[in-house]
Design an enzyme around this catalytic site. Structure first.
Site, mmCIF file in Angstrom:
data_model
loop_
_atom_site.group_PDB
_atom_site.id
_atom_site.type_symbol
_atom_site.label_atom_id
_atom_site.label_comp_id
_atom_site.label_asym_id
_atom_site.label_seq_id
_atom_site.Cartn_x
_atom_site.Cartn_y
_atom_site.Cartn_z
ATOM 1 N N PRO A 269 0.813 -1.216 0.000
ATOM 2 C CA PRO A 269 0.000 0.000 0.000
ATOM 3 C C PRO A 269 0.848 1.269 0.000
ATOM 4 O O PRO A 269 0.341 2.348 -0.302
ATOM 5 C CB PRO A 269 -0.837 -0.113 1.280
ATOM 6 C CG PRO A 269 -0.173 -1.163 2.111
ATOM 7 C CD PRO A 269 0.584 -2.045 1.195
ATOM 8 N N ARG B 44 -3.942 -8.853 -20.641
ATOM 9 C CA ARG B 44 -4.758 -8.428 -21.785
ATOM 10 C C ARG B 44 -4.018 -7.472 -22.713
ATOM 11 O O ARG B 44 -4.511 -7.150 -23.792
ATOM 12 C CB ARG B 44 -6.104 -7.860 -21.329
ATOM 13 C CG ARG B 44 -6.023 -6.693 -20.421
ATOM 14 C CD ARG B 44 -7.381 -6.402 -19.795
ATOM 15 N NE ARG B 44 -8.366 -5.911 -20.759
ATOM 16 C CZ ARG B 44 -8.305 -4.731 -21.365
ATOM 17 N NH1 ARG B 44 -7.309 -3.914 -21.121
ATOM 18 N NH2 ARG B 44 -9.246 -4.368 -22.220
ATOM 19 N N ASP C 297 -10.336 1.181 -24.718
ATOM 20 C CA ASP C 297 -10.703 1.091 -23.315
ATOM 21 C C ASP C 297 -10.465 2.402 -22.593
ATOM 22 O O ASP C 297 -9.552 3.134 -22.901
ATOM 23 C CB ASP C 297 -9.858 0.036 -22.601
ATOM 24 C CG ASP C 297 -10.331 -1.359 -22.908
ATOM 25 O OD1 ASP C 297 -11.523 -1.520 -23.164
ATOM 26 O OD2 ASP C 297 -9.488 -2.260 -22.900
HETATM 27 CL CL1 6GU Z 1 -0.434 -3.749 -3.371
HETATM 28 N N1 6GU Z 1 -1.056 -4.338 -0.872
HETATM 29 C C1 6GU Z 1 -1.772 -4.170 0.246
HETATM 30 N N2 6GU Z 1 -1.539 -4.951 1.287
HETATM 31 N N3 6GU Z 1 -2.713 -3.244 0.357
HETATM 32 C C2 6GU Z 1 -2.941 -2.482 -0.709
HETATM 33 C C3 6GU Z 1 -2.244 -2.615 -1.897
HETATM 34 C C4 6GU Z 1 -1.295 -3.569 -1.950
HETATM 35 N N4 6GU Z 1 -2.698 -1.705 -2.773
HETATM 36 C C5 6GU Z 1 -3.641 -1.037 -2.138
HETATM 37 N N5 6GU Z 1 -3.790 -1.502 -0.903
#
Ligand code: 6GU
Length: 233
Positions: free
Chosen positions: A88, A160, A175
């Site tokens: 994240p 894709r 898209d």
């Molecule tokens: Cl890549 N990992 C985690 N644990 N939480 C996330 C994320 C990734 N992307 C958004 N939230």
């Protein structure tokens, strides 16, 4: 293209044998290999985590286990792999990121759980000349329990874009997020022409292709103004 995914929940990645990504694998355009990180644990009970230095809540995945896993997987790659670490706190993954990955013959995705992976793993593989770099990426501004769901998102997005994977090669450039004008794709309709008192816009049934193109441009702009005004020029 070969994508290796390392996780302590390999079953989480089973959907990659379905649908478009599954078909891409069956036709040999993509290979996904899923590995259980615990296979590289040297600890009792196949532990792969430990308490964080400095204290604090949760557990951290240890560097020696990840190092053994990544080194062995890299040796099975025909070209320098790109290391992707879903987190994240990474740079937000978007369509240009996906496009930039399609040139790589090998990608390794390291899925974290708990409070993440010892930071030295990312640091170390950035310095390794037998790897094509490290990218820490997030899929959006919210927190997941681990990297697996993010890995599913990234693999499907990349798959894709591999030449020959989409049935209709004209679908991809139209898209949302691939359009030259940067707008969302407009509203779409199919039969029947009337459903629960709702009519299909008559111009779409007119056969007038110039008028249809104009209507679609206006629909894309209206939808973008309503839902994603941040994308307007
Ligand atoms: Cl890549 N990992 C985690 N644990 N939480 C996330 C994320 C990734 N992307 C958004 N939230």
């Amino acid at each position: 293209m070969i994508i290796d995914i390392v996780s302590i929940f390999p079953e989480y990645l089973e959907p990659l044998s379905l649908s478009l990504v599954g078909k891409a694998q069956e036709t040999g355009k993509l290979t996904v290999r899923v590995h259980d990180l615990r296979d590289w644990s040297a600890a009792p009970h196949h532990r792969v985590d430990d308490t964080p230095y400095g204290g604090g809540p949760g557990m951290v995945m240890d560097a020696p286990t990840w190092g053994r896993a990544l080194d062995e997987i890299a040796q099975s790659c025909d070209s320098k792999p790109l290391l992707v670490i879903p987190t994240p706190s990474g740079k937000v993954f978007d369509q240009p990121t996906a496009r930039s990955w399609v040139g790589n013959q090998s990608i390794v995705i390291a899925c974290a759980r708990y409070e993440g992976i010892d930071s030295r793993v990312s640091q170390h593989y950035q310095t390794r000349s037998d790897w094509a770099g490290v990218q820490e990426v997030s899929i959006g501004n919210y927190v997941l329990a681990g990297g697996e769901a993010a890995a599913l998102v990234m693999v499907e997005t990349v798959a894709r874009l591999i030449p020959g994977v989409l049935g209709n090669p004209e679908s991809a450039p139209d898209d949302t997020f691939s359009r030259a004008d940067g707008l969302l794709e407009g509203s779409v309709y199919t039969k029947p022409p009337t459903w629960r008192d709702l009519e299909v816009p008559p111009v779409l049934l007119s056969g007038n292709h110039q008028a249809i193109d104009q209507w679609r441009a206006a629909s894309a702009e209206e939808k973008t103004r309503n839902l994603r005004p941040d994308l307007l020029p």
